[in-house]
Design a protein around this motif. Structure first.
Motif, PDB file in Angstrom:
ATOM      1  N   LEU A  56     -14.668   6.952  17.362  1.00 30.32           N
ATOM      2  CA  LEU A  56     -13.733   6.555  18.419  1.00 30.32           C
ATOM      3  C   LEU A  56     -12.823   5.449  17.923  1.00 30.32           C
ATOM      4  N   PRO A  57     -11.538   5.745  17.728  1.00 29.18           N
ATOM      5  CA  PRO A  57     -10.586   4.671  17.449  1.00 29.18           C
ATOM      6  C   PRO A  57     -10.330   3.898  18.740  1.00 29.18           C
ATOM      7  N   ASP A  58      -9.544   2.845  18.682  1.00 27.18           N
ATOM      8  CA  ASP A  58      -9.292   2.106  19.918  1.00 27.18           C
ATOM      9  C   ASP A  58      -8.043   1.257  19.790  1.00 27.18           C
ATOM     10  N   SER A  96     -17.737   3.073  16.172  1.00 27.85           N
ATOM     11  CA  SER A  96     -16.879   2.461  17.180  1.00 27.85           C
ATOM     12  C   SER A  96     -15.844   1.563  16.495  1.00 27.85           C
ATOM     13  N   THR A  97     -14.832   1.186  17.246  1.00 26.82           N
ATOM     14  CA  THR A  97     -13.743   0.381  16.691  1.00 26.82           C
ATOM     15  C   THR A  97     -13.703  -0.967  17.398  1.00 26.82           C
ATOM     16  N   ALA A  98     -13.572  -2.052  16.629  1.00 32.16           N
ATOM     17  CA  ALA A  98     -13.385  -3.362  17.257  1.00 32.16           C
ATOM     18  C   ALA A  98     -12.395  -4.168  16.428  1.00 32.16           C
ATOM     19  N   ILE A 127     -13.380  -1.411  11.376  1.00 29.25           N
ATOM     20  CA  ILE A 127     -12.763  -2.733  11.438  1.00 29.25           C
ATOM     21  C   ILE A 127     -11.243  -2.567  11.454  1.00 29.25           C
ATOM     22  N   VAL A 128     -10.608  -2.953  12.547  1.00 31.51           N
ATOM     23  CA  VAL A 128      -9.141  -2.858  12.578  1.00 31.51           C
ATOM     24  C   VAL A 128      -8.534  -4.237  12.827  1.00 31.51           C
ATOM     25  N   THR A 129      -7.380  -4.455  12.202  1.00 36.89           N
ATOM     26  CA  THR A 129      -6.665  -5.699  12.480  1.00 36.89           C
ATOM     27  C   THR A 129      -5.665  -5.472  13.613  1.00 36.89           C
ATOM     28  N   ALA A 130      -5.568  -4.239  14.077  1.00 39.52           N
ATOM     29  CA  ALA A 130      -4.790  -3.811  15.249  1.00 39.52           C
ATOM     30  C   ALA A 130      -3.282  -3.800  15.028  1.00 39.52           C
ATOM     31  N   ARG A 148      -3.578 -11.605   9.534  1.00 43.47           N
ATOM     32  CA  ARG A 148      -4.549 -10.700  10.169  1.00 43.47           C
ATOM     33  C   ARG A 148      -5.675 -10.346   9.206  1.00 43.47           C
ATOM     34  N   TYR A 149      -5.318 -10.098   7.931  1.00 42.29           N
ATOM     35  CA  TYR A 149      -6.374  -9.723   6.978  1.00 42.29           C
ATOM     36  C   TYR A 149      -7.221 -10.916   6.570  1.00 42.29           C
ATOM     37  N   ALA A 150      -6.613 -12.113   6.491  1.00 44.38           N
ATOM     38  CA  ALA A 150      -7.414 -13.303   6.174  1.00 44.38           C
ATOM     39  C   ALA A 150      -8.436 -13.525   7.290  1.00 44.38           C
ATOM     40  N   GLN A 216     -12.975   0.670   7.246  1.00 50.45           N
ATOM     41  CA  GLN A 216     -11.778  -0.142   7.452  1.00 50.45           C
ATOM     42  C   GLN A 216     -10.569   0.767   7.538  1.00 50.45           C
ATOM     43  N   ALA A 217      -9.655   0.441   8.439  1.00 47.16           N
ATOM     44  CA  ALA A 217      -8.435   1.252   8.563  1.00 47.16           C
ATOM     45  C   ALA A 217      -7.229   0.364   8.284  1.00 47.16           C
ATOM     46  N   GLY A 218      -6.371   0.793   7.389  1.00 49.06           N
ATOM     47  CA  GLY A 218      -5.186  -0.008   6.994  1.00 49.06           C
ATOM     48  C   GLY A 218      -5.141  -0.052   5.479  1.00 49.06           C
ATOM     49  N   ALA A 219      -4.024   0.402   4.874  1.00 47.68           N
ATOM     50  CA  ALA A 219      -4.023   0.591   3.422  1.00 47.68           C
ATOM     51  C   ALA A 219      -2.865  -0.108   2.720  1.00 47.68           C
ATOM     52  N   ALA A 222      -2.852  -5.847   1.203  1.00 50.03           N
ATOM     53  CA  ALA A 222      -3.900  -6.718   1.760  1.00 50.03           C
ATOM     54  C   ALA A 222      -5.046  -5.893   2.340  1.00 50.03           C
ATOM     55  N   GLY A 223      -4.706  -4.762   2.953  1.00 49.79           N
ATOM     56  CA  GLY A 223      -5.732  -3.897   3.538  1.00 49.79           C
ATOM     57  C   GLY A 223      -6.642  -3.314   2.476  1.00 49.79           C
ATOM     58  N   ARG A 224      -6.045  -2.903   1.349  1.00 50.67           N
ATOM     59  CA  ARG A 224      -6.850  -2.322   0.265  1.00 50.67           C
ATOM     60  C   ARG A 224      -7.774  -3.370  -0.352  1.00 50.67           C
ATOM     61  N   PHE A 235     -10.763   4.515   6.303  1.00 48.23           N
ATOM     62  CA  PHE A 235     -10.201   5.596   7.109  1.00 48.23           C
ATOM     63  C   PHE A 235      -8.700   5.526   6.852  1.00 48.23           C
ATOM     64  N   ALA A 236      -8.150   6.603   6.286  1.00 48.28           N
ATOM     65  CA  ALA A 236      -6.808   6.491   5.725  1.00 48.28           C
ATOM     66  C   ALA A 236      -5.854   7.518   6.309  1.00 48.28           C
ATOM     67  N   SER A 237      -4.571   7.205   6.198  1.00 46.16           N
ATOM     68  CA  SER A 237      -3.526   8.185   6.485  1.00 46.16           C
ATOM     69  C   SER A 237      -2.950   8.610   5.148  1.00 46.16           C
ATOM     70  N   ARG A 334       2.387  -1.374   7.924  1.00 48.41           N
ATOM     71  CA  ARG A 334       3.022  -1.193   6.619  1.00 48.41           C
ATOM     72  C   ARG A 334       2.529   0.078   5.947  1.00 48.41           C
ATOM     73  N   THR A 335       1.272   0.424   6.206  1.00 47.28           N
ATOM     74  CA  THR A 335       0.729   1.667   5.629  1.00 47.28           C
ATOM     75  C   THR A 335       1.615   2.844   6.021  1.00 47.28           C
ATOM     76  N   HIS A 336       1.884   2.962   7.329  1.00 47.35           N
ATOM     77  CA  HIS A 336       2.649   4.117   7.798  1.00 47.35           C
ATOM     78  C   HIS A 336       4.106   4.044   7.347  1.00 47.35           C
ATOM     79  N   ALA A 364       0.792  10.318  10.560  1.00 52.69           N
ATOM     80  CA  ALA A 364       0.963  10.482   9.115  1.00 52.69           C
ATOM     81  C   ALA A 364      -0.274  11.070   8.468  1.00 52.69           C
ATOM     82  N   HIS A 365      -1.134  11.683   9.290  1.00 50.92           N
ATOM     83  CA  HIS A 365      -2.351  12.236   8.708  1.00 50.92           C
ATOM     84  C   HIS A 365      -2.073  13.520   7.934  1.00 50.92           C
ATOM     85  N   TRP A 366      -2.965  13.794   7.049  1.00 52.06           N
ATOM     86  CA  TRP A 366      -3.031  15.063   6.332  1.00 52.06           C
ATOM     87  C   TRP A 366      -3.037  16.158   7.404  1.00 52.06           C
TER      88      TRP A 366
HETATM   89  C1  LIG Z   1      -5.560   5.473   9.470  1.00 54.11           C
HETATM   90  C2  LIG Z   1      -5.410   4.233  10.301  1.00 54.11           C
HETATM   91  C3  LIG Z   1      -6.121   4.131  11.504  1.00 54.11           C
HETATM   92  C4  LIG Z   1      -6.007   2.988  12.307  1.00 54.11           C
HETATM   93  N1  LIG Z   1      -6.722   2.920  13.476  1.00 54.11           N
HETATM   94  C5  LIG Z   1      -6.566   1.850  14.288  1.00 54.11           C
HETATM   95  C6  LIG Z   1      -7.235   1.766  15.538  1.00 54.11           C
HETATM   96  O1  LIG Z   1      -8.002   2.625  15.962  1.00 54.11           O
HETATM   97  N2  LIG Z   1      -7.017   0.681  16.324  1.00 54.11           N
HETATM   98  C7  LIG Z   1      -6.196  -0.330  15.929  1.00 54.11           C
HETATM   99  O2  LIG Z   1      -6.043  -1.286  16.686  1.00 54.11           O
HETATM  100  N3  LIG Z   1      -5.563  -0.294  14.735  1.00 54.11           N
HETATM  101  C8  LIG Z   1      -5.718   0.765  13.917  1.00 54.11           C
HETATM  102  N4  LIG Z   1      -5.067   0.810  12.703  1.00 54.11           N
HETATM  103  C9  LIG Z   1      -4.248  -0.336  12.312  1.00 54.11           C
HETATM  104  C10 LIG Z   1      -4.870  -1.120  11.187  1.00 54.11           C
HETATM  105  O3  LIG Z   1      -6.089  -1.724  11.562  1.00 54.11           O
HETATM  106  C11 LIG Z   1      -3.919  -2.205  10.720  1.00 54.11           C
HETATM  107  O4  LIG Z   1      -3.796  -3.204  11.708  1.00 54.11           O
HETATM  108  C12 LIG Z   1      -2.530  -1.712  10.444  1.00 54.11           C
HETATM  109  O5  LIG Z   1      -2.541  -0.487   9.751  1.00 54.11           O
HETATM  110  C13 LIG Z   1      -1.790  -2.760   9.619  1.00 54.11           C
HETATM  111  O6  LIG Z   1      -2.414  -2.912   8.395  1.00 54.11           O
HETATM  112  P1  LIG Z   1      -1.743  -2.334   7.081  1.00 54.11           P
HETATM  113  O7  LIG Z   1      -0.532  -3.171   6.897  1.00 54.11           O
HETATM  114  O8  LIG Z   1      -2.789  -2.522   6.022  1.00 54.11           O
HETATM  115  O9  LIG Z   1      -1.450  -0.913   7.347  1.00 54.11           O
HETATM  116  C14 LIG Z   1      -5.174   1.944  11.889  1.00 54.11           C
HETATM  117  C15 LIG Z   1      -4.463   2.050  10.692  1.00 54.11           C
HETATM  118  C16 LIG Z   1      -4.569   3.172   9.895  1.00 54.11           C
HETATM  119  C17 LIG Z   1      -3.793   3.243   8.607  1.00 54.11           C
END
Ligand SMILES: Cc1cc2nc3c(=O)[nH]c(=O)nc-3n(C[C@H](O)[C@H](O)[C@H](O)COP(=O)(O)O)c2cc1C
Length: 435
Positions: A56-58, A96-98, A127-130, A148-150, A216-219, A222-224, A235-237, A334-336, A364-366
Motif C-alpha cells: 500500500l503506497p500512501d 505499508s508506507t510512512a 520509506i517515503v520522503t513524500a 528530506r533525505y537527510a 525505499q521509493a525515490g531514485a 540523494a535517494g539512491r 521501489f522504482a519507476s 526529481r526521479t520522475h 512512469a512505471h514499466w
Molecule cells: C516509484 C516511487 C514511488 C513513490 N511512492 C510514494 C508514496 O507512496 N508516497 C509518497 O508520499 N511518496 C512517494 N514517492 C516519493 C518519494 O518518496 C520521494 O519523495 C520523491 O520521489 C522525491 O525523491 P527523489 O528526488 O529521490 O525522486 C515515490 C517515489 C517513487 C519514485
C-alpha cells in the motif's frame, strides 16, 4: 549478467485497476473502495499466488483537482488497513508506507512494529520522503530534497534503534519470581540529532523473530545514496529496461562501496499491466482507461516536470534535447522529471507523441499492454538482462487485468523457474530472501 535467482514479486493493493476511467466499469466494485473486504480479496488472492508482499503506497493530501473524474489520492490509512488484513492472511508480507517528512519517528516505529506483531512477522516499511502534503503539516513548502533525505536517514536510524531498544528477549514472564522483564536489556536511545530528539525506549517490544524489511521509493542521487545505505529494496519507476539496468548497476555498486553485499539491495520497479486475452483488446483497454485525460492536463504535466511549455507548439513538431530548458529548481519528484527528460533526449518525440506517453498521462512505471504471454516474455527478458530483482505489479484498466496477472502471469513465471511455487518461510524477510 544472467540471474539465477528467483524474482521478488509484490502486488499493489492500491486499486490501480480502477484508475483513469476504469472505475466506471460495471464490475469495478468502486463502491467498496473504503471497506476492508475490497483489499482483503486481492491480498488473499495474491497469497494464493504465493507473492512476497501486498503493498500500500500512501500520500497525505487530497488532490481535489481530479476528484470530479477519479479517486485522486483518497484512501484508507495504509497501516490500519494492513493490520486488518493481517488477521485474515497468514503468509504474505504486508508493506505499508510512512513518510519521514511528516510523521514523528516514535509513532512510525510503534505502528510498523505493531503491524509486525499483529501479522507475526510480516510487516514491511516503505520509506517515503513524500511528494506533497506540506500544507497539512504546518509547512509552507516541501523541504528541499537534500533536507528530506537527510531527515529520512536520521529518522530511519531512530526507528531501527527504537526497535532494538526493547528486545523481546527482555521479557521474562517469570511467574515464580515475579520478574516481568529484565530492565538491564531495555535501553533508551537518547537521540539528540539535527532534526529529532528522541529518548526511547519504544513502548512496545520488538517481535524478534522477524526483521522488518525496509523498502525505499525515490531514485535521485540523494535517494539512491540513502537506499543503498539502508534499504532491502528500492521501489522504482523505470519505464524502460535501460533505466532499470542503470539503476540496478548503480545501486549494487553503491552497496558494495558502502560495505554491503550487492544482493542486499533489490530493484523492484512498478509494473503497470493492462492485460487482456488478445493484444488488440489490451490496447483498447489502455485507450479506454485514459480516454478522458485532457490535452491541457498533459501540457501542464510536461511543464511541471521539465519546464517546457508546449502550449503553442504545432502537434507534429519534434522536441530535441536542446529544446529542454535547465531543469526547474523545484519539481515534485526529481526521479520522475529526470526519467521524462531522458526519454525526450533519447527519442526526440513530436509534441503529439510526447503527450500520449504513459509517463505524461499515467505513471512512469514499466508498462505492458498486451496478453499474459506478452507480460511473461517481457518480465523474463528484463530478468535475464539483469535489470530487475523483481517487481511490484500494478494491474491497470480492469479487474480482469488483476485476475490475468494472478492466475496466468504468476504461474507462468513459476513454470519458467523465475518464481517460487510455494512459500518456504512465513515472514516477509523470509520471502525476500527466498530466491
Ligand atoms: C516509484 C516511487 C514511488 C513513490 N511512492 C510514494 C508514496 O507512496 N508516497 C509518497 O508520499 N511518496 C512517494 N514517492 C516519493 C518519494 O518518496 C520521494 O519523495 C520523491 O520521489 C522525491 O525523491 P527523489 O528526488 O529521490 O525522486 C515515490 C517515489 C517513487 C519514485
Amino acid at each position: 549478467m544472467t540471474p539465477t535467482k528467483k524474482l521478488n514479486i509484490g502486488m499493489s493493493l492500491a486499486p490501480t485497476w480502477l484508475s483513469g476511467d476504469a472505475w466506471r466499469r460495471p464490475d469495478s466494485g468502486v463502491e467498496n473502495l473504503f471497506t476492508c473486504d475490497f483489499y482483503l480479496d486481492i491480498a488473499q488472492r495474491a497469497e494464493e499466488a504465493k507473492l512476497d508482499f501486498a503493498f500500500l503506497p500512501d500520500s497525505l493530501f487530497l488532490n481535489t483537482g481530479v476528484l470530479e473524474t477519479a479517486a485522486g489520492f483518497a484512501s484508507l490509512d495504509p497501516t490500519l488497513l494492513q493490520a486488518s488484513i493481517a488477521g485474515r492472511t497468514s503468509k504474505i508480507g504486508l508493506l505499508s508506507t510512512a513518510s519521514t517528512t511528516f510523521f514523528p519517528p516514535y509513532i512510525v516505529a510503534r505502528q510498523i512494529q505493531s503491524l509486525n506483531w499483529l501479522s507475526k512477522g510480516r510487516a514491511g516499511w516503505n520509506i517515503v520522503t513524500a511528494l506533497d502534503g506540506n500544507d497539512n503539516f504546518g509547512l509552507s513548502e516541501m523541504p528541499s530534497p537534500e533536507e528530506r533525505y537527510a531527515r529520512a536517514a536520521e529518522f530511519t536510524d531512530i526507528v531501527r534503534r527504537l526497535w532494538q531498544s526493547f528486545p523481546q528477549e527482555s521479557l521474562q514472564f517469570d511467574r515464580t519470581s515475579g520478574l516481568y522483564a529484565d530492565p538491564a536489556k531495555i535501553k533508551s536511545i537518547d537521540h539528540d540529532g539535527t532534526y529529532f530528539k528522541v529518548k526511547g525506549p519504544l513502548n512496545l517490544p520488538c517481535y524478534d523473530k522477524a526483521r522488518i524489511p525496509l523498502i525505499q521509493a525515490g531514485a535521485s542521487e540523494a535517494g539512491r545514496a540513502f537506499a543503498a545505505s539502508v534499504a532491502d529494496a528500492i521501489f522504482a519507476s523505470t519505464p524502460d529496461r535501460a533505466a532499470a539496468l542503470d539503476l540496478r548497476t548503480d545501486l549494487r555498486s553503491r552497496a558494495r562501496a558502502g560495505g554491503r553485499n550487492e544482493d542486499d539491495i533489490r530493484v523492484l520497479p512498478g509494473l503497470s499491466l493492462f492485460l487482456a486475452p488478445t493484444a488488440a483488446e489490451a490496447k483498447e483497454l489502455y485507450a479506454e482507461t485514459n480516454a478522458r485525460v485532457s490535452r491541457q492536463r498533459s501540457l501542464d504535466t510536461v511543464l511541471e516536470m521539465t519546464g517546457l511549455d508546449l502550449s503553442d507548439w504545432p502537434a507534429d513538431r519534434k522536441i530535441a534535447a536542446t529544446d529542454l530548458p535547465a531543469p526547474p529548481e523545484k519539481v515534485r519528484s526529481r526521479t520522475h522529471s529526470d526519467l521524462l527528460r531522458r526519454m525526450i533526449e533519447r527519442d526526440e518525440p513530436s509534441v503529439e507523441e510526447l503527450l500520449k506517453r504513459p509517463e505524461v498521462i499515467g505513471s512512469a512505471h514499466w508498462l505492458v499492454v498486451g496478453t499474459p504471454a506478452d507480460a511473461v516474455g517481457t518480465i523474463r527478458d528484463w530478468a535475464k538482462a539483469g535489470a530487475i530483482d523483481g517487481f511490484v505489479a500494478f494491474p491497470g484498466g480492469s479487474v480482469g487485468s488483476v485476475s490475468l496477472f494472478l492466475e496466468q502471469v504468476v504461474p507462468a513465471l513459476s513454470d519458467l523457474g523465475l518464481f517460487r511455487e510455494n512459500y518456504r518461510g512465513s515472514t516477509f524477510f523470509d520471502h525476500l530472501n527466498d530466491r
